[in-house]
Design an enzyme around this catalytic site. Structure first.
Site, mmCIF file in Angstrom:
data_model
loop_
_atom_site.group_PDB
_atom_site.id
_atom_site.type_symbol
_atom_site.label_atom_id
_atom_site.label_comp_id
_atom_site.label_asym_id
_atom_site.label_seq_id
_atom_site.Cartn_x
_atom_site.Cartn_y
_atom_site.Cartn_z
ATOM 1 N N LYS A 12 29.631 69.139 -36.750
ATOM 2 C CA LYS A 12 30.569 69.359 -35.649
ATOM 3 C C LYS A 12 32.001 69.452 -36.191
ATOM 4 O O LYS A 12 32.253 69.144 -37.367
ATOM 5 C CB LYS A 12 30.423 68.215 -34.635
ATOM 6 C CG LYS A 12 29.032 68.179 -33.959
ATOM 7 C CD LYS A 12 28.961 67.044 -32.952
ATOM 8 C CE LYS A 12 27.607 66.980 -32.267
ATOM 9 N NZ LYS A 12 27.538 65.880 -31.260
ATOM 10 N N TYR A 30 24.709 73.153 -24.746
ATOM 11 C CA TYR A 30 24.645 71.834 -24.119
ATOM 12 C C TYR A 30 24.264 71.912 -22.634
ATOM 13 O O TYR A 30 24.587 71.011 -21.867
ATOM 14 C CB TYR A 30 25.973 71.103 -24.298
ATOM 15 C CG TYR A 30 26.147 70.482 -25.670
ATOM 16 C CD1 TYR A 30 25.214 69.567 -26.166
ATOM 17 C CD2 TYR A 30 27.250 70.788 -26.462
ATOM 18 C CE1 TYR A 30 25.375 68.984 -27.426
ATOM 19 C CE2 TYR A 30 27.420 70.206 -27.726
ATOM 20 C CZ TYR A 30 26.477 69.300 -28.189
ATOM 21 O OH TYR A 30 26.632 68.720 -29.429
ATOM 22 N N ASN A 83 30.692 62.368 -33.202
ATOM 23 C CA ASN A 83 29.598 61.776 -33.983
ATOM 24 C C ASN A 83 29.049 62.721 -35.059
ATOM 25 O O ASN A 83 27.897 62.664 -35.437
ATOM 26 C CB ASN A 83 28.508 61.229 -33.055
ATOM 27 C CG ASN A 83 27.886 62.311 -32.188
ATOM 28 O OD1 ASN A 83 28.183 63.494 -32.346
ATOM 29 N ND2 ASN A 83 27.010 61.921 -31.287
ATOM 30 N N HIS A 96 25.041 67.502 -35.016
ATOM 31 C CA HIS A 96 24.033 67.783 -33.987
ATOM 32 C C HIS A 96 22.718 68.111 -34.670
ATOM 33 O O HIS A 96 22.696 68.762 -35.718
ATOM 34 C CB HIS A 96 24.445 68.996 -33.133
ATOM 35 C CG HIS A 96 23.305 69.482 -32.278
ATOM 36 N ND1 HIS A 96 22.996 68.912 -31.068
ATOM 37 C CD2 HIS A 96 22.354 70.428 -32.510
ATOM 38 C CE1 HIS A 96 21.909 69.507 -30.576
ATOM 39 N NE2 HIS A 96 21.503 70.433 -31.438
ATOM 40 N N GLU A 146 17.451 76.571 -29.842
ATOM 41 C CA GLU A 146 18.767 76.508 -30.488
ATOM 42 C C GLU A 146 18.860 77.454 -31.692
ATOM 43 O O GLU A 146 19.896 78.092 -31.907
ATOM 44 C CB GLU A 146 19.066 75.055 -30.885
ATOM 45 C CG GLU A 146 19.289 74.187 -29.637
ATOM 46 C CD GLU A 146 19.318 72.684 -29.903
ATOM 47 O OE1 GLU A 146 19.286 72.278 -31.091
ATOM 48 O OE2 GLU A 146 19.381 71.919 -28.917
HETATM 49 P P1 DAT Z 1 22.386 63.757 -29.487
HETATM 50 O O1 DAT Z 1 23.597 64.497 -30.037
HETATM 51 O O2 DAT Z 1 22.089 62.532 -30.291
HETATM 52 O O3 DAT Z 1 21.197 64.645 -29.290
HETATM 53 P P2 DAT Z 1 22.714 63.849 -26.591
HETATM 54 O O4 DAT Z 1 21.929 65.117 -26.608
HETATM 55 O O5 DAT Z 1 22.288 62.780 -25.630
HETATM 56 O O6 DAT Z 1 22.805 63.197 -28.037
HETATM 57 O O7 DAT Z 1 24.244 64.170 -26.251
HETATM 58 C C1 DAT Z 1 24.864 65.300 -26.826
HETATM 59 C C2 DAT Z 1 26.257 64.916 -27.261
HETATM 60 O O8 DAT Z 1 27.024 64.574 -26.116
HETATM 61 C C3 DAT Z 1 26.323 63.684 -28.169
HETATM 62 O O9 DAT Z 1 26.116 63.992 -29.525
HETATM 63 C C4 DAT Z 1 27.720 63.195 -27.920
HETATM 64 C C5 DAT Z 1 27.958 63.536 -26.454
HETATM 65 N N1 DAT Z 1 27.668 62.372 -25.608
HETATM 66 C C6 DAT Z 1 26.447 61.863 -25.300
HETATM 67 N N2 DAT Z 1 26.558 60.792 -24.490
HETATM 68 C C7 DAT Z 1 27.885 60.625 -24.292
HETATM 69 C C8 DAT Z 1 28.661 59.698 -23.545
HETATM 70 N N3 DAT Z 1 28.094 58.713 -22.844
HETATM 71 N N4 DAT Z 1 30.024 59.839 -23.578
HETATM 72 C C9 DAT Z 1 30.603 60.823 -24.273
HETATM 73 N N5 DAT Z 1 29.928 61.733 -24.993
HETATM 74 C C10 DAT Z 1 28.596 61.638 -25.000
HETATM 75 MG MG MG Z 2 20.780 66.163 -27.963
#
Ligand code: DAT
Ligand code: MG
Length: 147
Positions: A9, A49, A112, A115, A126
């Site tokens: 990212k 997303y 974080n 991805h 994807e």
């Molecule tokens: P991952 O990236 O581990 O697959 P995800 O698909 O649940 O996680 O979420 C996608 C991204 O969205 C994640 O990397 C960071 C952001 N995100 C997830 N939960 C969040 C939250 N509670 N507050 C802010 N950003 C969040």
């Molecule tokens: Mg995810």
């Protein structure tokens, strides 16, 4: 052979972590079959997303992913989808174990670092969304029989 979509990212690119991250997956024994440094359009970010469209953080997430170049990759190997997720660590870096990418390099869920596709269906979706025909290669590495 199983494939997954991984992306450094914008925070990971800014923090010079492309090499470190590529190195971890190479050393594990996975094979890089596609990669590009690119700016992300809002349209692509929203499509990527789409499952989070209704979440309160969706706007911030799209702002963040479009805020600077990302390094998009396709990796191949045995169980690469779930193994890459383990190597990334939990979504919230506060919960991610040391030794994982998020555990070692991140502190906030908003930034974080990486991805990774979370299932076979999302990996296929994807890869097709981010990479065009001819951008994902198939090539032999003689080391592969030792992995
Ligand atoms: P991952 O990236 O581990 O697959 P995800 O698909 O649940 O996680 O979420 C996608 C991204 O969205 C994640 O990397 C960071 C952001 N995100 C997830 N939960 C969040 C939250 N509670 N507050 C802010 N950003 C969040
Ligand atoms: Mg995810």
């Amino acid at each position: 052979m199983e494939k997954t979509f991984l992306m450094v990212k914008p925070d990971g690119v800014q923090r010079n972590l492309i090499g470190e991250i590529v190195s971890r997956f190479e050393q594990k024994g996975f094979q890089l079959v596609g990669a590009k440094l690119m700016n992300v359009s809002r349209e692509l970010a929203e499509e990527h997303y789409a499952e989070h469209k209704e979440r309160p953080f969706f706007g911030e997430l799209v702002d963040f992913i479009t805020s600077g170049p990302v390094f998009a990759m396709v990796w191949q190997g045995n169980n690469v989808i779930s193994t890459a997720r383990s190597m990334m660590g939990k979504t919230n870096p506060a919960d991610a174990a040391s030794g994982t990418i998020r555990g070692d390099f991140a502190t906030s869920v908003g930034m974080n670092i990486i991805h990774g596709s979370d299932s076979l269906e999302s990996a296929e979706r994807e890869i097709n969304l981010w990479f065009g025909e001819g951008e994902v290669l198939s090539y032999e590495k003689t080391i592969q029989r030792w992995i």
